[in-house]
Structure formats: structure tokens, C-alpha cells
Write a protein that holds these residues in place. Structure first.
Motif, PDB file in Angstrom:
ATOM      1  N   MET A 202       4.267  19.490 -22.463  1.00  0.00           N
ATOM      2  CA  MET A 202       5.660  19.661 -22.003  1.00  0.00           C
ATOM      3  C   MET A 202       6.103  21.113 -22.164  1.00  0.00           C
ATOM      4  O   MET A 202       5.832  21.730 -23.185  1.00  0.00           O
ATOM      5  CB  MET A 202       6.604  18.781 -22.838  1.00  0.00           C
ATOM      6  N   GLN A 203       6.784  21.616 -21.156  1.00  0.00           N
ATOM      7  CA  GLN A 203       7.261  22.995 -21.238  1.00  0.00           C
ATOM      8  C   GLN A 203       8.438  23.099 -22.211  1.00  0.00           C
ATOM      9  O   GLN A 203       9.286  22.210 -22.276  1.00  0.00           O
ATOM     10  CB  GLN A 203       7.706  23.453 -19.851  1.00  0.00           C
ATOM     11  N   LYS A 204       8.440  24.181 -22.977  1.00  0.00           N
ATOM     12  CA  LYS A 204       9.551  24.425 -23.912  1.00  0.00           C
ATOM     13  C   LYS A 204      10.653  25.176 -23.141  1.00  0.00           C
ATOM     14  O   LYS A 204      10.386  26.182 -22.496  1.00  0.00           O
ATOM     15  CB  LYS A 204       9.020  25.277 -25.063  1.00  0.00           C
ATOM     16  N   PHE A 205      11.872  24.650 -23.180  1.00  0.00           N
ATOM     17  CA  PHE A 205      12.961  25.324 -22.471  1.00  0.00           C
ATOM     18  C   PHE A 205      13.870  26.050 -23.442  1.00  0.00           C
ATOM     19  O   PHE A 205      14.166  25.545 -24.514  1.00  0.00           O
ATOM     20  CB  PHE A 205      13.853  24.306 -21.738  1.00  0.00           C
ATOM     21  N   ALA A 206      14.358  27.210 -23.028  1.00  0.00           N
ATOM     22  CA  ALA A 206      15.400  27.868 -23.803  1.00  0.00           C
ATOM     23  C   ALA A 206      16.715  27.118 -23.565  1.00  0.00           C
ATOM     24  O   ALA A 206      16.844  26.384 -22.582  1.00  0.00           O
ATOM     25  CB  ALA A 206      15.525  29.313 -23.339  1.00  0.00           C
ATOM     26  N   LYS A 207      17.698  27.347 -24.431  1.00  0.00           N
ATOM     27  CA  LYS A 207      18.971  26.601 -24.267  1.00  0.00           C
ATOM     28  C   LYS A 207      19.736  27.019 -23.013  1.00  0.00           C
ATOM     29  O   LYS A 207      20.571  26.292 -22.507  1.00  0.00           O
ATOM     30  CB  LYS A 207      19.851  26.735 -25.514  1.00  0.00           C
ATOM     31  N   TYR A 208      19.427  28.228 -22.502  1.00  0.00           N
ATOM     32  CA  TYR A 208      20.095  28.703 -21.275  1.00  0.00           C
ATOM     33  C   TYR A 208      19.357  28.280 -19.999  1.00  0.00           C
ATOM     34  O   TYR A 208      19.774  28.625 -18.899  1.00  0.00           O
ATOM     35  CB  TYR A 208      20.263  30.229 -21.314  1.00  0.00           C
ATOM     36  N   ALA A 209      18.213  27.582 -20.161  1.00  0.00           N
ATOM     37  CA  ALA A 209      17.459  27.138 -18.978  1.00  0.00           C
ATOM     38  C   ALA A 209      18.048  25.841 -18.439  1.00  0.00           C
ATOM     39  O   ALA A 209      18.693  25.092 -19.174  1.00  0.00           O
ATOM     40  CB  ALA A 209      16.000  26.915 -19.366  1.00  0.00           C
ATOM     41  N   VAL A 210      17.804  25.566 -17.150  1.00  0.00           N
ATOM     42  CA  VAL A 210      18.203  24.267 -16.601  1.00  0.00           C
ATOM     43  C   VAL A 210      17.204  23.237 -17.117  1.00  0.00           C
ATOM     44  O   VAL A 210      15.991  23.410 -16.957  1.00  0.00           O
ATOM     45  CB  VAL A 210      18.163  24.287 -15.049  1.00  0.00           C
ATOM     46  N   ASN A 211      17.722  22.191 -17.741  1.00  0.00           N
ATOM     47  CA  ASN A 211      16.818  21.196 -18.298  1.00  0.00           C
ATOM     48  C   ASN A 211      16.956  19.870 -17.549  1.00  0.00           C
ATOM     49  O   ASN A 211      15.998  19.273 -17.095  1.00  0.00           O
ATOM     50  CB  ASN A 211      17.149  21.028 -19.787  1.00  0.00           C
ATOM     51  N   ILE A 212      18.217  19.466 -17.359  1.00  0.00           N
ATOM     52  CA  ILE A 212      18.477  18.189 -16.687  1.00  0.00           C
ATOM     53  C   ILE A 212      19.242  18.450 -15.399  1.00  0.00           C
ATOM     54  O   ILE A 212      20.137  19.304 -15.362  1.00  0.00           O
ATOM     55  CB  ILE A 212      19.314  17.277 -17.612  1.00  0.00           C
TER      56      ILE A 212
ATOM     57  N   LEU B 185      19.620  38.959 -22.313  1.00  0.00           N
ATOM     58  CA  LEU B 185      19.803  37.686 -23.027  1.00  0.00           C
ATOM     59  C   LEU B 185      20.249  37.959 -24.466  1.00  0.00           C
ATOM     60  O   LEU B 185      21.096  37.248 -25.008  1.00  0.00           O
ATOM     61  CB  LEU B 185      18.512  36.863 -23.001  1.00  0.00           C
ATOM     62  N   ASP B 186      19.695  39.001 -25.066  1.00  0.00           N
ATOM     63  CA  ASP B 186      20.102  39.385 -26.427  1.00  0.00           C
ATOM     64  C   ASP B 186      21.548  39.842 -26.459  1.00  0.00           C
ATOM     65  O   ASP B 186      22.294  39.537 -27.378  1.00  0.00           O
ATOM     66  CB  ASP B 186      19.253  40.579 -26.910  1.00  0.00           C
ATOM     67  N   LYS B 187      21.906  40.560 -25.417  1.00  0.00           N
ATOM     68  CA  LYS B 187      23.260  41.107 -25.369  1.00  0.00           C
ATOM     69  C   LYS B 187      24.300  39.999 -25.172  1.00  0.00           C
ATOM     70  O   LYS B 187      25.312  39.959 -25.861  1.00  0.00           O
ATOM     71  CB  LYS B 187      23.323  42.110 -24.212  1.00  0.00           C
ATOM     72  N   TYR B 188      24.033  39.083 -24.227  1.00  0.00           N
ATOM     73  CA  TYR B 188      25.057  38.079 -23.888  1.00  0.00           C
ATOM     74  C   TYR B 188      24.906  36.757 -24.646  1.00  0.00           C
ATOM     75  O   TYR B 188      25.843  35.964 -24.698  1.00  0.00           O
ATOM     76  CB  TYR B 188      25.048  37.803 -22.376  1.00  0.00           C
ATOM     77  N   GLN B 189      23.695  36.511 -25.185  1.00  0.00           N
ATOM     78  CA  GLN B 189      23.450  35.290 -25.978  1.00  0.00           C
ATOM     79  C   GLN B 189      23.981  34.007 -25.333  1.00  0.00           C
ATOM     80  O   GLN B 189      24.755  33.281 -25.966  1.00  0.00           O
ATOM     81  CB  GLN B 189      24.125  35.430 -27.355  1.00  0.00           C
ATOM     82  N   PRO B 190      23.622  33.698 -24.092  1.00  0.00           N
ATOM     83  CA  PRO B 190      24.146  32.455 -23.504  1.00  0.00           C
ATOM     84  C   PRO B 190      23.611  31.226 -24.249  1.00  0.00           C
ATOM     85  O   PRO B 190      22.434  31.157 -24.572  1.00  0.00           O
ATOM     86  CB  PRO B 190      23.621  32.502 -22.059  1.00  0.00           C
ATOM     87  N   GLU B 191      24.521  30.307 -24.529  1.00  0.00           N
ATOM     88  CA  GLU B 191      24.147  29.123 -25.310  1.00  0.00           C
ATOM     89  C   GLU B 191      23.840  27.932 -24.417  1.00  0.00           C
ATOM     90  O   GLU B 191      23.362  26.904 -24.878  1.00  0.00           O
ATOM     91  CB  GLU B 191      25.308  28.736 -26.253  1.00  0.00           C
ATOM     92  N   SER B 192      24.170  28.037 -23.121  1.00  0.00           N
ATOM     93  CA  SER B 192      23.984  26.894 -22.231  1.00  0.00           C
ATOM     94  C   SER B 192      23.971  27.369 -20.784  1.00  0.00           C
ATOM     95  O   SER B 192      24.341  28.512 -20.502  1.00  0.00           O
ATOM     96  CB  SER B 192      25.154  25.921 -22.403  1.00  0.00           C
TER      97      SER B 192
ATOM     98  N   HIS C  29      26.749  30.618 -15.967  1.00  0.00           N
ATOM     99  CA  HIS C  29      27.551  30.729 -14.743  1.00  0.00           C
ATOM    100  C   HIS C  29      28.713  31.713 -14.904  1.00  0.00           C
ATOM    101  O   HIS C  29      29.159  32.309 -13.942  1.00  0.00           O
ATOM    102  CB  HIS C  29      28.131  29.358 -14.347  1.00  0.00           C
ATOM    103  N   LEU C  30      29.209  31.849 -16.122  1.00  0.00           N
ATOM    104  CA  LEU C  30      30.403  32.672 -16.354  1.00  0.00           C
ATOM    105  C   LEU C  30      30.070  34.119 -16.709  1.00  0.00           C
ATOM    106  O   LEU C  30      30.944  34.983 -16.716  1.00  0.00           O
ATOM    107  CB  LEU C  30      31.238  32.057 -17.496  1.00  0.00           C
ATOM    108  N   LEU C  31      28.807  34.387 -17.018  1.00  0.00           N
ATOM    109  CA  LEU C  31      28.402  35.745 -17.432  1.00  0.00           C
ATOM    110  C   LEU C  31      28.007  36.593 -16.221  1.00  0.00           C
ATOM    111  O   LEU C  31      27.794  36.062 -15.133  1.00  0.00           O
ATOM    112  CB  LEU C  31      27.198  35.633 -18.380  1.00  0.00           C
ATOM    113  N   PRO C  32      27.857  37.907 -16.399  1.00  0.00           N
ATOM    114  CA  PRO C  32      27.294  38.713 -15.304  1.00  0.00           C
ATOM    115  C   PRO C  32      25.835  38.301 -15.063  1.00  0.00           C
ATOM    116  O   PRO C  32      25.244  37.603 -15.896  1.00  0.00           O
ATOM    117  CB  PRO C  32      27.347  40.147 -15.853  1.00  0.00           C
ATOM    118  N   ALA C  33      25.249  38.757 -13.947  1.00  0.00           N
ATOM    119  CA  ALA C  33      23.853  38.402 -13.651  1.00  0.00           C
ATOM    120  C   ALA C  33      22.936  38.923 -14.764  1.00  0.00           C
ATOM    121  O   ALA C  33      23.043  40.080 -15.175  1.00  0.00           O
ATOM    122  CB  ALA C  33      23.442  38.998 -12.318  1.00  0.00           C
ATOM    123  N   ILE C  34      22.065  38.029 -15.245  1.00  0.00           N
ATOM    124  CA  ILE C  34      21.186  38.384 -16.379  1.00  0.00           C
ATOM    125  C   ILE C  34      19.793  38.764 -15.893  1.00  0.00           C
ATOM    126  O   ILE C  34      19.139  39.647 -16.434  1.00  0.00           O
ATOM    127  CB  ILE C  34      21.156  37.202 -17.374  1.00  0.00           C
TER     128      ILE C  34
END
Ligand code: MG
Length: 373
Positions: free
Chosen positions: A1-11, A261-268, A273-278
Motif C-alpha cells: 500500500m502506498q503511504k500518503f502524506a496528510k496533504y495528499a488526496v486519499n479518499i 510544503l515546509d513553509k506552508y505545512q498543509p495539514e489536509s 485549496h486555500l494556500l498558494p500553488a505549492i
């Protein structure tokens, strides 16, 4: 199974027509498989990227382009723990709506359609194919892909059009970013075509290695390669160059995305969607890519051999369009049957954009040449 980051689309948020979940694959693997089995995907094999398909067997076509985009997308997605299957599904589907004859085909069809009130845009056409035009399932038109794959296919869109698209158009109205997977597919497209067009240009002798040294990234990579392999010349040097360019650019892209990703630390995904393009190049790599793009525009896409093909393609698309507009009974029955619902111009655009290069040439000869009479 692939490991997803919390900012990845999972479902997935779901599909337009609800379906039982797939048993042995993820929803996004199912999307990818549906794209691969579609008729529009198979037709990409005979659609031009820059050089017309039958001019040489070794040049890129829309199909090999789409596979290379998916390869770049997968590499970066893996490095960033994004959803690789979703990236792959978007990349493989991104050019399904492309006309025959590359960009010239799209430009002419757009011009023709503008005279009928609406233009022609290939990413909206890709969306139309996967939501309406493919006819292969008993229960619905199109491929019934997930919301996330559709979001990725629809790279950009006017505000007027966005308003007609419901949930899918909302991010354009609200000025929000799509998922990181969609952002990645978009940049992978550009990365892949810059370098494979360069590769094809060298192979076609439209570009020469010494002329390329005026472009900074090329000068730097060539110096690196010739320091290591001072006697390398010809085809092997050209191939090493393209390989190095792709590698270096992908590494730079990954590094910059990690920094973002380090700078903006998206949690989900919602936060994404609300951040600038990463998924972006650093300003320095962006400037280098832009320089290469400009060079390709001036020296390759405007080269007379490419312009000659472009001229021919324009005549073919324009002539076919006016023939069908003036006499709708020239259209195959299944297209005539849709005129009532979609209007003649849209049906003609669907028919022409679905053609392969050779089908368009064959039809042009059938309608406009008198050789066999
Ligand atoms: Mg593309």
C-alpha cells in the motif's frame, strides 16, 4: 500500500453516478484503467505532438507524450508522498480532447468555433469526452470518473464556463488551488513537452547542439557531460543531454515543492485549496524553463519545416469544418443524431477533434481531391 502524506488526496469525494467501490483497486486506479480502455486514449497514438505522426516513426505522438507526462508525474508524486494513482489517471487523461495536428489543429478549430459563439479548448473537450462522449457503459455516458480526476483534467477555465460546471467550476470562481496531484499533473505536462520537443527537434535536425548553447540550462548540462565524457558526440551526446535536463529539472522541482510544503505545512487537502500553488518551480528554475521555452518557440515551433506542416493542417481542419457546417448530411449518422441536442457546430467540433491525423487526411482527400474520379 502506498503511504500518503496528510496533504495528499486519499479518499474520493465520489462520482456523478454512484457505483459500488472497486474490489481489488482504489477508486483512482479504476479511473486510470477506464482512461486506458477508452477509445479517445487509443486515438492519441495517431495524433501529432509537433511533427506529424507519419513523418517519422520515432517522433512523439500524443500517446507517448501522455505516457511521459505520467512517468514524470509518478516520479514526483512518489517523492512527495502524493497519491500516485490519481496523478497517473490525470496525466493519462489530460490530452484526450486534443485535436489532430497538435496545436495548429486546436488553434484553427478554436477560430472556427469562435465564429459560432463559443471557442474550442482542448481541456474542456477532454472533460466532455470523459463525462459525455465515451459510450461504453450500460448505466451512464462517459467514464464516470471521480471528482478528483475531473478536477485535474480541467486545468483552467473561464469564469463564465466555470459557472456552468457546478461544483467542478467552484475553485475558479473562488480562486482556489486544485489538489497537489492536479497541480503536479499540470507541471509534469509542461516539463515533459519542453524536453521531448527538444529531443525531437534535435532528431529532426531542426535544432543543432551548438545553437542550443545560448540557453543557460543547456550550456550548464553540456559542460557537465563533456567534463565527464570529453569524447562524446552526436546522438549519444544529445540523448545524455536530454536525460540530464529531465533529471535535473525534476530534482529541482522536488526540492522546491518540499521547501514550499515546509513553509506552508498543509495539514489536509482542504488546506491545500486555500494556500498558494505549492507544486511550482523556484523562481530561478522557472526563469530557466522560460528561457528554454522561448528558445523552442523561436527556433523550433516557427521553423519552416514545422510551419509547412502547420499550414497543411490548417487547410485540412478549416476545409473539413466548413464542409460539415454547410452540409450536415456529410456527418456520420451517430453525429447527425446529436445535432438536435448539441447544435451543429459543437457536433462538428466533436467529430473533427476526435479524428486522428491520418483519418483527417483521408477524409479531406475523399471530399476534396478528384484523383480517383
Ligand atoms: Mg499535454
Amino acid at each position: 500500500m502506498q503511504k500518503f502524506a496528510k496533504y495528499a488526496v486519499n479518499i474520493s469525494r465520489g462520482r456523478e453516478h454512484s457505483e459500488a467501490a472497486p474490489q481489488y483497486r482504489s477508486d483512482f486506479q479504476r479511473d486510470r484503467d477506464r482512461v486506458i480502455h477508452s477509445s479517445a486514449f487509443r486515438r492519441l497514438e495517431y495524433k501529432t505532438q509537433v511533427f506529424i505522426n507519419h513523418e517519422g516513426d520515432l517522433f512523439r505522438t500524443r500517446l507517448t507524450h501522455s505516457l511521459e507526462v505520467a512517468q514524470v508525474g509518478r516520479s514526483v508524486a512518489n517523492a512527495l508522498d502524493l497519491n500516485v494513482d490519481l496523478v497517473e489517471a490525470i496525466c493519462l487523461a489530460h490530452d484526450l480532447g486534443h485535436t489532430p495536428f497538435g496545436h495548429s489543429g486546436q488553434d484553427v478549430l478554436n477560430e472556427c468555433m469562435l465564429q459560432h459563439g463559443t471557442g474550442f479548448e482542448h481541456n474542456l473537450q477532454s472533460l466532455r469526452i470523459v463525462t459525455q462522449l465515451e459510450e461504453r457503459y450500460a448505466e451512464f455516458d462517459g467514464l464516470n470518473l471521480t471528482f478528483e480526476t475531473l478536477e485535474g483534467i480541467l486545468k483552467h477555465c473561464s469564469l463564465a464556463k466555470a459557472a456552468e460546471l457546478g461544483e467542478l467550476g467552484l475553485r475558479f470562481i473562488n480562486k482556489q488551488q486544485p489538489s497537489l496531484e492536479a497541480q503536479l499533473a499540470n507541471i509534469a505536462d509542461e516539463l515533459a513537452y519542453n524536453f521531448h520537443d527538444l529531443d525531437d527537434g534535435l532528431r529532426a535536425n531542426v535544432l543543432k547542439l551548438d545553437q542550443l548553447e545560448e540557453v543557460e540550462i543547456i550550456r550548464v548540462e553540456l559542460a557537465r557531460i563533456t567534463t565527464k565524457y570529453p569524447h562524446l558526440t552526436g546522438r549519444r551526446l544529445h540523448k545524455e543531454l536530454v536525460r540530464h535536463l529531465i533529471n535535473t529539472t525534476i530534482y529541482e522541482l522536488i526540492d522546491n515543492c518540499r521547501a514550499n510544503l515546509d513553509k506552508y505545512q498543509p495539514e489536509s487537502v482542504e488546506e491545500v485549496h486555500l494556500l498558494p500553488a505549492i507544486i511550482q518551480y523556484s523562481p530561478e528554475s522557472f526563469a530557466r524553463q522560460r528561457e528554454l521555452k522561448k528558445f523552442l518557440h523561436q527556433n523550433m515551433y516557427k521553423h519552416y519545416t514545422v510551419m509547412q506542416l502547420r499550414y497543411k493542417a490548417e487547410q485540412v481542419v478549416r476545409s473539413l469544418f466548413s464542409a460539415f457546417m454547410s452540409e450536415s448530411r456529410l456527418l456520420p449518422d451517430q453525429f447527425q443524431a446529436r445535432i438536435q441536442v448539441d447544435g451543429l457546430a459543437r457536433v462538428v467540433a466533436d467529430y473533427i477533434s476526435g479524428m486522428t491525423d491520418r483519418y483527417a487526411f483521408r477524409l479531406y482527400n475523399r471530399l476534396f481531391t478528384v484523383e480517383n474520379v
